[in-house]
Design an enzyme around this catalytic site. Sequence first.
Site, PDB file in Angstrom:
ATOM      1  N   HIS A  64     -23.552  20.155  -9.645  1.00 38.25           N
ATOM      2  CA  HIS A  64     -23.786  18.902  -8.920  1.00 38.25           C
ATOM      3  C   HIS A  64     -24.273  19.159  -7.492  1.00 38.25           C
ATOM      4  O   HIS A  64     -23.466  19.271  -6.572  1.00 38.25           O
ATOM      5  CB  HIS A  64     -22.487  18.088  -8.905  1.00 38.25           C
ATOM      6  CG  HIS A  64     -22.642  16.674  -8.436  1.00 38.25           C
ATOM      7  ND1 HIS A  64     -21.756  15.682  -8.783  1.00 38.25           N
ATOM      8  CD2 HIS A  64     -23.571  16.076  -7.652  1.00 38.25           C
ATOM      9  CE1 HIS A  64     -22.131  14.534  -8.230  1.00 38.25           C
ATOM     10  NE2 HIS A  64     -23.233  14.760  -7.525  1.00 38.25           N
ATOM     11  N   HIS A  66     -27.507  17.971  -4.571  1.00 42.12           N
ATOM     12  CA  HIS A  66     -28.654  17.114  -4.239  1.00 42.12           C
ATOM     13  C   HIS A  66     -29.592  17.922  -3.349  1.00 42.12           C
ATOM     14  O   HIS A  66     -29.300  18.121  -2.175  1.00 42.12           O
ATOM     15  CB  HIS A  66     -28.193  15.848  -3.513  1.00 42.12           C
ATOM     16  CG  HIS A  66     -27.286  14.983  -4.333  1.00 42.12           C
ATOM     17  ND1 HIS A  66     -27.753  14.000  -5.179  1.00 42.12           N
ATOM     18  CD2 HIS A  66     -25.936  14.955  -4.454  1.00 42.12           C
ATOM     19  CE1 HIS A  66     -26.729  13.405  -5.781  1.00 42.12           C
ATOM     20  NE2 HIS A  66     -25.613  13.967  -5.358  1.00 42.12           N
ATOM     21  N   ARG A  68     -33.173  17.633  -1.775  1.00 45.50           N
ATOM     22  CA  ARG A  68     -33.851  16.359  -1.514  1.00 45.50           C
ATOM     23  C   ARG A  68     -35.345  16.364  -1.796  1.00 45.50           C
ATOM     24  O   ARG A  68     -36.049  15.476  -1.349  1.00 45.50           O
ATOM     25  CB  ARG A  68     -33.587  15.947  -0.071  1.00 45.50           C
ATOM     26  CG  ARG A  68     -32.112  15.874   0.303  1.00 45.50           C
ATOM     27  CD  ARG A  68     -31.355  14.883  -0.546  1.00 45.50           C
ATOM     28  NE  ARG A  68     -30.034  14.575   0.034  1.00 45.50           N
ATOM     29  CZ  ARG A  68     -29.181  13.727  -0.498  1.00 45.50           C
ATOM     30  NH1 ARG A  68     -29.473  13.107  -1.621  1.00 45.50           N
ATOM     31  NH2 ARG A  68     -28.017  13.499   0.093  1.00 45.50           N
ATOM     32  N   ASN A  98     -31.896  11.998  -7.899  1.00 46.33           N
ATOM     33  CA  ASN A  98     -32.166  10.898  -6.947  1.00 46.33           C
ATOM     34  C   ASN A  98     -33.048  11.333  -5.785  1.00 46.33           C
ATOM     35  O   ASN A  98     -32.697  11.228  -4.608  1.00 46.33           O
ATOM     36  CB  ASN A  98     -30.862  10.250  -6.448  1.00 46.33           C
ATOM     37  CG  ASN A  98     -29.930  11.223  -5.736  1.00 46.33           C
ATOM     38  OD1 ASN A  98     -30.016  12.434  -5.920  1.00 46.33           O
ATOM     39  ND2 ASN A  98     -29.046  10.689  -4.915  1.00 46.33           N
ATOM     40  N   ASP A 156     -26.988   9.605 -10.800  1.00 41.08           N
ATOM     41  CA  ASP A 156     -26.001   9.821  -9.734  1.00 41.08           C
ATOM     42  C   ASP A 156     -26.482   9.340  -8.369  1.00 41.08           C
ATOM     43  O   ASP A 156     -27.647   9.431  -8.023  1.00 41.08           O
ATOM     44  CB  ASP A 156     -25.607  11.291  -9.616  1.00 41.08           C
ATOM     45  CG  ASP A 156     -24.452  11.477  -8.634  1.00 41.08           C
ATOM     46  OD1 ASP A 156     -23.412  10.815  -8.831  1.00 41.08           O
ATOM     47  OD2 ASP A 156     -24.592  12.213  -7.656  1.00 41.08           O
ATOM     48  N   HIS A 183     -22.136   8.303 -12.302  1.00 39.00           N
ATOM     49  CA  HIS A 183     -21.465   8.118 -11.011  1.00 39.00           C
ATOM     50  C   HIS A 183     -20.580   6.878 -11.193  1.00 39.00           C
ATOM     51  O   HIS A 183     -21.077   5.768 -11.263  1.00 39.00           O
ATOM     52  CB  HIS A 183     -22.525   7.931  -9.931  1.00 39.00           C
ATOM     53  CG  HIS A 183     -21.984   7.485  -8.622  1.00 39.00           C
ATOM     54  ND1 HIS A 183     -21.882   8.320  -7.526  1.00 39.00           N
ATOM     55  CD2 HIS A 183     -21.519   6.283  -8.212  1.00 39.00           C
ATOM     56  CE1 HIS A 183     -21.377   7.640  -6.516  1.00 39.00           C
ATOM     57  NE2 HIS A 183     -21.153   6.405  -6.899  1.00 39.00           N
ATOM     58  N   HIS A 236     -17.268  14.171  -9.551  1.00 40.28           N
ATOM     59  CA  HIS A 236     -16.430  13.878  -8.375  1.00 40.28           C
ATOM     60  C   HIS A 236     -15.247  12.908  -8.606  1.00 40.28           C
ATOM     61  O   HIS A 236     -15.141  11.873  -7.979  1.00 40.28           O
ATOM     62  CB  HIS A 236     -17.268  13.403  -7.189  1.00 40.28           C
ATOM     63  CG  HIS A 236     -18.355  12.405  -7.489  1.00 40.28           C
ATOM     64  ND1 HIS A 236     -18.146  11.240  -8.188  1.00 40.28           N
ATOM     65  CD2 HIS A 236     -19.662  12.412  -7.145  1.00 40.28           C
ATOM     66  CE1 HIS A 236     -19.285  10.567  -8.261  1.00 40.28           C
ATOM     67  NE2 HIS A 236     -20.226  11.253  -7.656  1.00 40.28           N
ATOM     68  N   ASP A 309     -21.136  18.542  -5.063  1.00 39.60           N
ATOM     69  CA  ASP A 309     -21.813  17.301  -4.656  1.00 39.60           C
ATOM     70  C   ASP A 309     -22.496  17.505  -3.293  1.00 39.60           C
ATOM     71  O   ASP A 309     -22.475  16.633  -2.425  1.00 39.60           O
ATOM     72  CB  ASP A 309     -20.821  16.118  -4.600  1.00 39.60           C
ATOM     73  CG  ASP A 309     -21.519  14.769  -4.490  1.00 39.60           C
ATOM     74  OD1 ASP A 309     -22.776  14.705  -4.542  1.00 39.60           O
ATOM     75  OD2 ASP A 309     -20.796  13.754  -4.334  1.00 39.60           O
ATOM     76  N   HIS A 313     -27.786  15.407   4.731  1.00 42.04           N
ATOM     77  CA  HIS A 313     -28.374  14.292   5.500  1.00 42.04           C
ATOM     78  C   HIS A 313     -28.694  14.801   6.901  1.00 42.04           C
ATOM     79  O   HIS A 313     -27.964  15.646   7.429  1.00 42.04           O
ATOM     80  CB  HIS A 313     -27.410  13.112   5.613  1.00 42.04           C
ATOM     81  CG  HIS A 313     -27.170  12.407   4.319  1.00 42.04           C
ATOM     82  ND1 HIS A 313     -28.150  11.702   3.670  1.00 42.04           N
ATOM     83  CD2 HIS A 313     -26.057  12.312   3.544  1.00 42.04           C
ATOM     84  CE1 HIS A 313     -27.654  11.193   2.547  1.00 42.04           C
ATOM     85  NE2 HIS A 313     -26.388  11.555   2.432  1.00 42.04           N
TER      86      HIS A 313
HETATM   87 ZN   LIG Z   1     -22.110  10.516  -7.274  1.00 46.10          ZN
END
Ligand SMILES: [Zn+2]
Length: 428
Positions: A64, A66, A68, A98, A156, A183, A236, A309, A313
């Site tokens: 899991h 992200h 970007r 995503n 997610d 999610h 999560h 996760d 950012h």
């Molecule tokens: Zn999530």
Amino acid sequence: MRTLIKGGQVIDPGRMNTIADVLIEDGKIQAIDVNLQGTLQDPESVTIIDAQGFIVCPGFIDLHVHFREPGFEYKETIATGVASAVAGGFTTVCCMPNTSPVNDSQSITEFIFRQAKIADKARVFPIGAITKGSKGEELAEIGELHDAGCVAISDDGIPVMNTLVMRRAMEYARTFDLPVIDHCEDMHLSAGGSMNEGFVSTELGIPGIPNAAEEVMVARNIFLAELTQSRLHLPHVSTIGSIRLLRDAKERGLLVTAEACPHHFTLTDEAVRSFDTHAKMNPPLRTDADVQAIKEALKDGSIDIIATDHAPHAMHEKQRQFDNAPFGIIGLETALPLTLNLVEEGVLTMEQAVAKLTCEPARVFKLSYGTLAVGADADVTLFDPKKSWTLDPNRLHSKSRNTPFTGWTMKGKVVKTFVGGRVVYEAE
Ligand SMILES: [Zn+2]
């Protein structure tokens, strides 16, 4: 090309836990034995790495993350993401869809594979979207995503709110034996919330997200997994109630697996009192009772794995008022020491902790990694379980700095990471 990792504590969960030498040849595990060095033929041609005092284990697998790219390269690219991964000991990562555009097509999946190949560090496996554009309405081309190499499907970041759409997705995914990751959040129940709903949110006057927002969706998804006999993976997990449902589902033999994130077993909603937006994640940091339940579930196996996760950012995004800041923190480079805290506390044995990061995630997604079996790809992580260090976000390899652990003393550090027998990370 031969490498001998000498004299480390070799932990290949369920198979081996002993001091031994590991011989890597042509990118594969060639042999593991006590004092292998003495029996080497042509020893001058072997690179020897002294691993005394270190743990030698399969490379970590994170189901899991992200990364970007495409779309939000200012937060993280696939190249910076894998640099962060290998610095944290991760040799395989699965990236959520995503991005912008969302990974709901073969062309985006192929793009991710291409970028990962150029970056040439950790192995990257994309997770495809459940619905087109992750809008929750129309199913994505799940067969096409599977053929392109996606290892699971998920929207997610947001849940699939429409239960009929979710049922169809599970039925479809089952024909390809793909796990479905939802999610779990009832968007109506969580609407407007920025943190856990409880005493702390009331005192701070910040709108809360109740445990039930997660639990009703966990329950729904378990019922659907039963109906469709499909593989459901719960990301999560953050509440006692979710764990209760998960235990029941597992006892009934459903194909349900689950993950916990290090922040959810390390911090509580008390961390929000400083209004630090690095304590803002989704699902939110919960209470001490929830944290204890997660630890017990990791110990008894109700929660199968640890996943980060990892959610980068930019600073300017996190430096907003608490209500307006985005959810999420980076996690790849802090996962090991936070997991080792569970060993220190006696929650997990060292072997269990390693399993939660290696063979267990491999099992959940049916990946061929996470093992030191002879003949396997030599994805190996060496770490020093005793090394203390202070977390300085400027020294992390991720492009983003959004961590709540700045200044924390961490115990346990990755020394070297190998992917396919090649050193892809070395501590300074
Ligand atoms: Zn999530």
